[in-house]
Motif scaffolding. Structure first.
Motif, short mmCIF file in Angstrom:
data_model
loop_
_atom_site.label_atom_id
_atom_site.label_comp_id
_atom_site.label_asym_id
_atom_site.label_seq_id
_atom_site.Cartn_x
_atom_site.Cartn_y
_atom_site.Cartn_z
N VAL A 4 0.88 -1.17 0.00
CA VAL A 4 0.00 0.00 0.00
C VAL A 4 0.91 1.22 0.00
O VAL A 4 1.86 1.29 0.79
CB VAL A 4 -0.93 0.04 1.23
N LEU A 5 0.63 2.16 -0.90
CA LEU A 5 1.41 3.40 -1.02
C LEU A 5 0.50 4.57 -0.69
O LEU A 5 -0.59 4.70 -1.27
CB LEU A 5 1.95 3.56 -2.44
N THR A 6 0.94 5.42 0.22
CA THR A 6 0.18 6.61 0.56
C THR A 6 1.14 7.74 0.92
O THR A 6 2.34 7.52 1.11
CB THR A 6 -0.83 6.32 1.70
N SER A 7 0.60 8.94 0.99
CA SER A 7 1.38 10.12 1.32
C SER A 7 0.43 11.24 1.73
O SER A 7 -0.78 11.14 1.50
CB SER A 7 2.21 10.55 0.11
N ASP A 8 0.98 12.27 2.30
CA ASP A 8 0.22 13.50 2.56
C ASP A 8 -1.09 13.22 3.28
O ASP A 8 -2.15 13.69 2.89
CB ASP A 8 -0.02 14.24 1.23
N THR A 9 -0.99 12.48 4.39
CA THR A 9 -2.19 12.18 5.17
C THR A 9 -2.64 13.39 5.99
O THR A 9 -3.83 13.52 6.25
CB THR A 9 -1.95 10.95 6.07
N LEU A 18 -8.14 8.48 8.65
CA LEU A 18 -8.08 8.01 7.27
C LEU A 18 -9.40 7.36 6.87
O LEU A 18 -10.11 6.81 7.72
CB LEU A 18 -6.95 6.99 7.10
N PRO A 19 -9.72 7.36 5.58
CA PRO A 19 -10.91 6.66 5.11
C PRO A 19 -10.81 5.16 5.42
O PRO A 19 -9.73 4.56 5.35
CB PRO A 19 -10.90 6.91 3.60
N THR A 20 -11.94 4.56 5.74
CA THR A 20 -12.01 3.14 6.10
C THR A 20 -11.38 2.23 5.05
O THR A 20 -10.66 1.29 5.41
CB THR A 20 -13.47 2.74 6.38
N PRO A 21 -11.61 2.47 3.73
CA PRO A 21 -10.98 1.57 2.74
C PRO A 21 -9.45 1.58 2.80
O PRO A 21 -8.83 0.54 2.57
CB PRO A 21 -11.48 2.10 1.39
N LEU A 22 -8.87 2.71 3.12
CA LEU A 22 -7.41 2.77 3.22
C LEU A 22 -6.93 2.01 4.46
O LEU A 22 -5.96 1.26 4.38
CB LEU A 22 -6.90 4.21 3.22
N TRP A 23 -7.59 2.19 5.60
CA TRP A 23 -7.19 1.42 6.78
C TRP A 23 -7.30 -0.08 6.52
O TRP A 23 -6.42 -0.85 6.92
CB TRP A 23 -8.02 1.79 8.01
N ALA A 24 -8.35 -0.50 5.83
CA ALA A 24 -8.50 -1.93 5.51
C ALA A 24 -7.35 -2.41 4.63
O ALA A 24 -6.80 -3.50 4.85
CB ALA A 24 -9.85 -2.18 4.84
N ALA A 25 -6.98 -1.60 3.64
CA ALA A 25 -5.86 -1.97 2.76
C ALA A 25 -4.55 -2.02 3.53
O ALA A 25 -3.73 -2.93 3.33
CB ALA A 25 -5.76 -0.97 1.60
N ILE A 26 -4.34 -1.09 4.44
CA ILE A 26 -3.13 -1.06 5.27
C ILE A 26 -3.03 -2.33 6.11
O ILE A 26 -1.98 -2.97 6.18
CB ILE A 26 -3.11 0.22 6.14
N GLU A 27 -4.12 -2.71 6.73
CA GLU A 27 -4.11 -3.89 7.59
C GLU A 27 -3.91 -5.18 6.80
O GLU A 27 -3.37 -6.15 7.33
CB GLU A 27 -5.39 -3.94 8.41
N ALA A 28 -4.30 -5.19 5.52
CA ALA A 28 -4.15 -6.40 4.69
C ALA A 28 -2.79 -6.47 3.99
O ALA A 28 -2.39 -7.54 3.54
CB ALA A 28 -5.26 -6.44 3.63
N ALA A 29 -2.08 -5.36 3.92
CA ALA A 29 -0.82 -5.29 3.16
C ALA A 29 0.33 -5.95 3.90
O ALA A 29 0.38 -5.98 5.13
CB ALA A 29 -0.47 -3.84 2.86
N ASP A 30 1.29 -6.44 3.13
CA ASP A 30 2.54 -6.93 3.72
C ASP A 30 3.47 -5.77 4.05
O ASP A 30 4.23 -5.84 5.01
CB ASP A 30 3.22 -7.88 2.73
N VAL A 31 3.43 -4.71 3.22
CA VAL A 31 4.29 -3.54 3.40
C VAL A 31 3.46 -2.29 3.11
O VAL A 31 2.74 -2.22 2.11
CB VAL A 31 5.51 -3.57 2.44
#
Length: 166
Positions: A4-9, A18-31
């Motif tokens: 998951v790649l993000t910036s400028d939060t 953060l929006p719920t879909p991003l938190w879900a992606a963060i928790e599912a990601a390896d990095v």
């Protein structure tokens, strides 16, 4: 390996969370890769708590507390993919050539600052990705983040995710 790649939060100035879909992606990601402008140390704490592995740098809006915990440029090797993460890369004109010269031993450069998604490849093969911002779209139609995968030392499955309006 799922990224998951993000910036400028810009938490909590641009949004309380953060929006719920991003938190879900963060928790599912390896990095999880964050290219700076956290604004508040509590945001970094939350990412560290919810990420399996976090690779991050500080941005121009990050104070001394964040700068003491994060590098200006983060470098990692992800199963053979040479990664650098930096907040600012300067103006868009000439970015690929300028970054290829600055990062000659890197395969992927993740950056932020502009809040504008970016996906290009320099003549040297350096891939440049800016995931935009999940909380402050500026002149863009949507807030965004990116996902990708690393397979056999190569970046694959790069996808820009558009977040619903708040």
């Amino acid at each position: 390996m799922r990224l998951v790649l993000t910036s400028d939060t810009h938490l909590p100035k641009r949004a309380r969370d953060l929006p719920t879909p991003l938190w879900a992606a963060i928790e599912a990601a390896d990095v999880v890769v964050h290219a700076g402008d956290w604004v508040d140390e509590a945001a970094l704490d939350a990412f560290e708590a919810r990420s399996k592995r976090l690779i991050a740098c500080y941005g121009n809006n990050d104070g001394t507390g964040l700068r003491s915990r994060l590098p200006e440029i983060a470098y990692e090797n992800l199963d053979g993919l040479r990664l650098a993460v930096v907040h600012e890369t300067g103006p868009s004109h000439g970015r690929e050539q300028r970054c290829a010269q600055r990062f000659p031993d890197v395969d992927l450069l993740v950056f932020g600052h502009s809040h504008i998604p970016w996906d290009t490849t320099a003549g040297t093969g350096l891939r440049l990705l800016n995931p935009g911002s999940p909380t402050d779209r500026r002149r863009q139609p949507h807030c965004t983040y990116m996902t990708a995968a690393v397979e056999d030392g190569r970046l694959t499955k790069v996808e820009l995710h558009l977040l619903p309006p708040r």
